[in-house]
Scaffold this motif. Structure first.
Motif, PDB file in Angstrom:
ATOM      1  N   SER A 138       0.848  -1.486   0.152  1.00 52.95           N
ATOM      2  CA  SER A 138       0.007   0.029  -0.024  1.00 52.95           C
ATOM      3  C   SER A 138       0.669   1.290  -0.061  1.00 52.95           C
ATOM      4  CB  SER A 138      -0.860  -0.077   1.377  1.00 52.95           C
ATOM      5  OG  SER A 138      -0.197   0.233   2.473  1.00 52.95           O
ATOM      6  N   PHE A 139       1.825   1.425   0.946  1.00 54.41           N
ATOM      7  CA  PHE A 139       2.830   2.582   0.762  1.00 54.41           C
ATOM      8  C   PHE A 139       3.459   2.569  -0.301  1.00 54.41           C
ATOM      9  CE2 PHE A 139       2.472   0.800   5.165  1.00 54.41           C
ATOM     10  CZ  PHE A 139       2.107   1.566   5.761  1.00 54.41           C
ATOM     11  N   ALA A 140       3.899   1.707  -1.123  1.00 52.89           N
ATOM     12  CA  ALA A 140       4.649   1.652  -2.500  1.00 52.89           C
ATOM     13  C   ALA A 140       3.686   2.177  -3.540  1.00 52.89           C
ATOM     14  CB  ALA A 140       5.319   0.203  -2.951  1.00 52.89           C
ATOM     15  N   LYS A 141       2.480   1.829  -3.573  1.00 53.94           N
ATOM     16  CA  LYS A 141       1.582   2.179  -4.576  1.00 53.94           C
ATOM     17  C   LYS A 141       1.186   3.652  -4.412  1.00 53.94           C
ATOM     18  CE  LYS A 141      -0.117  -2.560  -5.362  1.00 53.94           C
ATOM     19  NZ  LYS A 141      -1.468  -3.401  -4.966  1.00 53.94           N
ATOM     20  N   LYS A 142       0.965   3.990  -3.277  1.00 51.57           N
ATOM     21  CA  LYS A 142       0.733   5.553  -2.780  1.00 51.57           C
ATOM     22  C   LYS A 142       2.178   6.329  -3.353  1.00 51.57           C
ATOM     23  CE  LYS A 142      -2.338   4.969   0.897  1.00 51.57           C
ATOM     24  NZ  LYS A 142      -2.495   5.429   2.565  1.00 51.57           N
ATOM     25  N   ALA A 143       3.106   5.741  -2.972  1.00 54.32           N
ATOM     26  CA  ALA A 143       4.405   6.641  -3.522  1.00 54.32           C
ATOM     27  C   ALA A 143       4.289   6.780  -5.146  1.00 54.32           C
ATOM     28  CB  ALA A 143       5.546   5.677  -3.107  1.00 54.32           C
ATOM     29  N   GLU A 144       3.939   5.875  -5.753  1.00 55.01           N
ATOM     30  CA  GLU A 144       4.010   5.791  -7.320  1.00 55.01           C
ATOM     31  C   GLU A 144       3.050   6.915  -7.829  1.00 55.01           C
ATOM     32  OE1 GLU A 144       5.212   2.221  -9.667  1.00 55.01           O
ATOM     33  OE2 GLU A 144       3.278   1.749  -8.756  1.00 55.01           O
ATOM     34  N   GLN A 145       1.792   7.083  -7.022  1.00 52.91           N
ATOM     35  CA  GLN A 145       0.890   8.059  -7.462  1.00 52.91           C
ATOM     36  C   GLN A 145       1.301   9.661  -7.233  1.00 52.91           C
ATOM     37  OE1 GLN A 145      -2.657   6.892  -4.975  1.00 52.91           O
ATOM     38  NE2 GLN A 145      -2.760   4.945  -5.790  1.00 52.91           N
TER      39      GLN A 145
END
Length: 329
Positions: free
Chosen positions: A322-329
């Motif tokens: 979840s943290f990695a996916k938010k970082a990509e956004q």
């Protein structure tokens, strides 16, 4: 009028000072324990050197703990908030019935980082040349050793029967043992492998990273409770890491070497550049922090092949993207 001007300037200066102090106080410190100091972790040092963590309001207190066991012990005993270490360690901890499991939340490297170094120069290397030799491998139970054996088996070499396998040398002493005359071949990380080549002590003949495919070789992990209690800070940390990964992806080895040299003061910048290029060319640096399920399953296949997998652990149990996916956004 002059009085009012001076008063205004004084008040502005005071407000600026208060704001600066407030910003400093709001800077959150995260203690990171890295398993070793390695050019293999270049994006982490880029994030530090370029101020990406500070831009997110994070101060990273980085400690090198030298070895997977020590790194995990440091994390479990609250000596660190985050560990940078191989994902296999989270599986070992979980299999022992941990109440507060260690969760992988951001991937840094996606291949093995070791190279096969021969004592003698080999013009046309083939893996079957290892048969009958003495191979100085990595510590039993660690990812380098498991990947090493996985690759040997892939090339129809039985590590227990077709060669003399040495695995009882401490990680920090493997290079010295080889330099002192132990083994015909050795499995080494950079920059040691390239230094040995420069000094005529050995010759790089193959890459374990190229041979073994993509795995979550080194990831940032933390206790499940810490992630829940510090979600915003972990988001910021991961976002800074992603910025660094993208920076590494879009800059050449020379620029990366110059950026990270302060973390390798005893290593010539030309050598750092050579090592960075080698890792970039074989795709060792993850381009984003997402640890995907295929990589997780490949990791466990390698562990199973080495007879080091305590039990299969589902991807969703020890991986939080979840943290990695938010970082990509």
């Amino acid at each position: 009028m002059r009085k009012w001007g001076l008063l205004f300037a004084l008040m502005a200066s005071l407000l600026f000072s208060l704001f600066a102090c407030s910003s400093k106080e709001e800077m959150k410190t995260l203690r990171v324990a890295e398993v070793t100091r390695s050019i293999f972790y270049a994006p982490q040092y880029v994030a530090l050197a370029k101020g990406f963590f500070e831009d997110e309001g994070i101060k990273v207190d980085l400690t090198t703990t030298w070895g997977g066991d020590k790194t995990m012990t440091t994390l479990l005993s609250d000596g660190a908030d985050i560990a940078l270490v191989g994902s296999e360690t989270s599986i070992y901890v979980y299999s022992q019935g941990a109440n507060d499991p260690i969760i992988n939340f951001a991937q840094l490297t996606q291949t093995d980082g070791t190279f096969l170094v021969s004592r003698n120069k080999v013009e046309n290397f083939s893996w079957d040349q290892l048969k009958g030799s003495t191979f100085l491998g990595q510590r039993k139970g660690g990812m380098p050793q498991m990947v090493g054996e996985y690759v040997l088996k892939k090339h129809n070499i039985d590590p227990q029967k077709d060669l003399t396998l040495i695995q009882n040398v401490e990680f920090a002493n493997i290079a010295n043992a080889f330099a002192s005359g132990t083994g015909d071949y050795v499995q080494l990380f950079e920059p040691t492998a390239s230094i040995f080549e420069q000094e005529g002590k050995g010759y790089i003949v193959a890459s374990f990273g190229t041979e073994s495919g993509r795995v979550p070789y080194t990831t940032f992990m933390a206790k499940q409770s810490f992630l829940k209690e510090n979600e915003k800070d972990i988001e910021k940390f991961t976002r800074a890491l992603y910025k660094a990964q993208q920076w590494v992806q879009t800059h050449d080895a020379k620029e990366i070497a110059k950026a990270i040299q302060p973390y390798f003061e005893d290593t010539d910048v030309a050598l750092i550049e050579k090592v960075v290029k080698r890792y970039k060319d074989q795709g060792s640096y993850a381009t984003d922090p997402i640890l995907d399920e295929e990589e997780w399953n490949n990791l466990q296949e390698i562990m199973e092949e080495a007879k080091e997998l305590p039990k299969y652990v589902d991807y969703s149990t020890l991986v939080n993207t979840s943290f990695a996916k938010k970082a990509e956004q």
